[in-house]
Write a protein that holds these residues in place. Sequence first.
Motif, mmCIF file in Angstrom:
data_model
loop_
_atom_site.group_PDB
_atom_site.id
_atom_site.type_symbol
_atom_site.label_atom_id
_atom_site.label_comp_id
_atom_site.label_asym_id
_atom_site.label_seq_id
_atom_site.Cartn_x
_atom_site.Cartn_y
_atom_site.Cartn_z
ATOM 1 N N VAL A 18 1.095 -1.272 -0.148
ATOM 2 C CA VAL A 18 0.498 0.094 -0.442
ATOM 3 C C VAL A 18 0.883 1.601 0.162
ATOM 4 C CG1 VAL A 18 -1.716 1.047 1.362
ATOM 5 C CG2 VAL A 18 -2.135 -0.668 0.820
ATOM 6 N N ALA A 19 2.270 1.225 0.802
ATOM 7 C CA ALA A 19 2.587 2.167 1.100
ATOM 8 C C ALA A 19 3.223 2.241 -0.569
ATOM 9 C CB ALA A 19 3.971 2.069 2.153
ATOM 10 N N THR A 20 3.724 1.638 -1.015
ATOM 11 C CA THR A 20 4.418 2.213 -2.894
ATOM 12 C C THR A 20 3.506 2.123 -3.518
ATOM 13 O OG1 THR A 20 6.001 0.146 -2.132
ATOM 14 C CG2 THR A 20 6.494 0.612 -4.330
ATOM 15 N N LEU A 21 2.661 1.816 -3.632
ATOM 16 C CA LEU A 21 1.298 2.389 -4.952
ATOM 17 C C LEU A 21 1.195 3.777 -4.052
ATOM 18 C CD1 LEU A 21 -0.926 -0.469 -4.279
ATOM 19 C CD2 LEU A 21 0.025 -0.387 -6.618
ATOM 20 N N ALA A 22 1.034 4.421 -2.374
ATOM 21 C CA ALA A 22 0.681 5.585 -2.144
ATOM 22 C C ALA A 22 2.145 6.526 -3.018
ATOM 23 C CB ALA A 22 0.749 5.459 -0.970
ATOM 24 N N GLY A 23 3.030 6.137 -2.613
ATOM 25 C CA GLY A 23 3.936 7.045 -3.001
ATOM 26 C C GLY A 23 4.343 6.719 -4.490
ATOM 27 N N ILE A 24 3.285 5.947 -5.504
ATOM 28 C CA ILE A 24 3.688 5.901 -6.838
ATOM 29 C C ILE A 24 2.870 7.002 -6.975
ATOM 30 C CG2 ILE A 24 2.468 4.967 -9.029
ATOM 31 C CD1 ILE A 24 3.965 2.207 -8.118
ATOM 32 N N ALA A 25 1.285 6.859 -6.267
ATOM 33 C CA ALA A 25 -0.150 7.907 -6.764
ATOM 34 C C ALA A 25 0.379 9.621 -6.926
ATOM 35 C CB ALA A 25 -0.683 7.558 -5.761
ATOM 36 N N LEU A 26 1.812 9.516 -5.271
ATOM 37 C CA LEU A 26 1.732 10.912 -5.054
ATOM 38 C C LEU A 26 3.080 10.885 -6.024
ATOM 39 C CD1 LEU A 26 1.691 13.251 -3.130
ATOM 40 C CD2 LEU A 26 3.859 12.075 -2.122
ATOM 41 N N GLY A 27 4.640 10.762 -6.632
ATOM 42 C CA GLY A 27 4.638 11.042 -7.662
ATOM 43 C C GLY A 27 3.891 11.287 -8.644
ATOM 44 N N SER A 28 3.064 10.512 -9.301
ATOM 45 C CA SER A 28 1.652 11.128 -10.100
ATOM 46 C C SER A 28 1.421 11.922 -10.514
ATOM 47 C CB SER A 28 1.294 9.812 -10.841
ATOM 48 O OG SER A 28 0.106 9.008 -10.029
ATOM 49 N N ARG A 29 0.849 11.887 -8.874
ATOM 50 C CA ARG A 29 0.027 13.646 -8.946
ATOM 51 C C ARG A 29 0.945 15.386 -8.880
ATOM 52 N NH1 ARG A 29 -4.821 15.521 -6.184
ATOM 53 N NH2 ARG A 29 -5.747 13.286 -7.049
ATOM 54 N N LEU A 30 2.661 14.905 -8.563
ATOM 55 C CA LEU A 30 2.822 15.846 -8.024
ATOM 56 C C LEU A 30 3.515 15.958 -9.467
ATOM 57 C CD1 LEU A 30 4.839 15.103 -4.459
ATOM 58 C CD2 LEU A 30 2.671 16.848 -5.159
ATOM 59 N N HIS A 31 3.981 15.079 -10.057
ATOM 60 C CA HIS A 31 4.906 15.259 -11.587
ATOM 61 C C HIS A 31 3.579 14.933 -12.799
ATOM 62 C CE1 HIS A 31 8.568 15.820 -8.733
ATOM 63 N NE2 HIS A 31 7.852 15.257 -7.922
ATOM 64 N N PRO A 32 3.032 15.315 -13.316
ATOM 65 C CA PRO A 32 2.420 14.437 -14.406
ATOM 66 C C PRO A 32 2.790 14.679 -15.506
ATOM 67 C CG PRO A 32 1.775 17.104 -13.634
ATOM 68 C CD PRO A 32 2.207 16.711 -12.708
ATOM 69 N N HIS A 33 2.555 13.845 -16.283
ATOM 70 C CA HIS A 33 3.103 13.379 -17.579
ATOM 71 C C HIS A 33 2.387 14.780 -18.582
ATOM 72 C CE1 HIS A 33 5.786 11.425 -20.137
ATOM 73 N NE2 HIS A 33 4.827 11.372 -20.780
ATOM 74 N N GLU A 34 3.387 15.107 -19.278
ATOM 75 C CA GLU A 34 2.957 15.652 -20.574
ATOM 76 C C GLU A 34 3.139 15.110 -22.189
ATOM 77 O OE1 GLU A 34 1.851 19.566 -20.337
ATOM 78 O OE2 GLU A 34 2.236 19.792 -18.017
ATOM 79 N N PRO A 35 2.884 14.785 -21.959
ATOM 80 C CA PRO A 35 3.486 14.117 -23.133
ATOM 81 C C PRO A 35 4.377 15.125 -24.474
ATOM 82 C CG PRO A 35 1.070 13.773 -24.100
ATOM 83 C CD PRO A 35 1.842 14.459 -23.162
ATOM 84 N N ASP A 36 5.517 14.986 -25.014
ATOM 85 C CA ASP A 36 6.361 15.749 -26.092
ATOM 86 C C ASP A 36 5.351 14.914 -27.314
ATOM 87 O OD1 ASP A 36 7.338 13.162 -27.039
ATOM 88 O OD2 ASP A 36 9.218 13.065 -26.172
ATOM 89 N N ARG A 37 6.317 15.809 -28.340
ATOM 90 C CA ARG A 37 5.730 15.695 -29.863
ATOM 91 C C ARG A 37 5.644 14.272 -30.615
ATOM 92 N NH1 ARG A 37 9.284 18.170 -33.642
ATOM 93 N NH2 ARG A 37 11.661 18.406 -32.741
ATOM 94 N N HIS A 38 7.019 13.896 -29.758
ATOM 95 C CA HIS A 38 6.945 12.508 -30.369
ATOM 96 C C HIS A 38 6.309 11.277 -29.869
ATOM 97 C CE1 HIS A 38 10.731 13.857 -32.451
ATOM 98 N NE2 HIS A 38 10.893 14.504 -31.714
ATOM 99 N N GLU A 39 5.587 11.393 -29.021
ATOM 100 C CA GLU A 39 4.560 11.047 -28.036
ATOM 101 C C GLU A 39 3.846 10.873 -28.776
ATOM 102 O OE1 GLU A 39 3.207 9.251 -23.856
ATOM 103 O OE2 GLU A 39 5.526 11.180 -24.230
ATOM 104 N N LEU A 40 3.250 12.719 -28.586
ATOM 105 C CA LEU A 40 2.164 12.371 -29.693
ATOM 106 C C LEU A 40 1.514 11.874 -30.639
ATOM 107 C CD1 LEU A 40 1.289 16.635 -28.352
ATOM 108 C CD2 LEU A 40 0.421 13.711 -27.710
#
Length: 180
Positions: free
Chosen positions: A146-168
Amino acid sequence: MATGASAAHEGPDPARHNGGGAAGSARHGPHLRPSGLSLVFAGGLVGVAAREGLSLAVPDADGVPVVVPLVNLLAAFLLGYLYEALARVSPGTALAGRVKLLVGTGFCGGLSTYSSLATDTATLLVQDRGGTAAAYALGTLVLGAVATLAGIALGSRLHPHEPDRHELRRIEGHATGGRA
């Protein structure tokens, strides 16, 4: 098929794993280089010192070590957060690799102690405290997940991923069935 710098991030290169030897050792990943080993050692030293300091400062509760599950939960949370945040902020960079070695492998590896968890559980069993032993071990493992999942959730919330033009472009190509 990717070319250039992106090809280095697609997966392991079978040519790099040639069975060792002097020529092969120069091509190993950063974790086997002296600088990488130094980062792991330094992080581990701090992690072990932090765990020991906490062990000396926090008393056991009714004969059950409190620090062991706490440091294991903290390390699980930090690893989840670290790896998610690095994957979103600077995936595949040299800095991300060094942070993983220093904090992930070194600090979190030194801080956590599943061998002590096993020893403490065995000690509780020898003391005829089976229920406490089961709660201690299983609780730490379940709460660690649960702690690992909470860390992943916090990491994804604080550092949202914005795709670059190649990924788009790749996403758009998949959405149109390859007809861009």
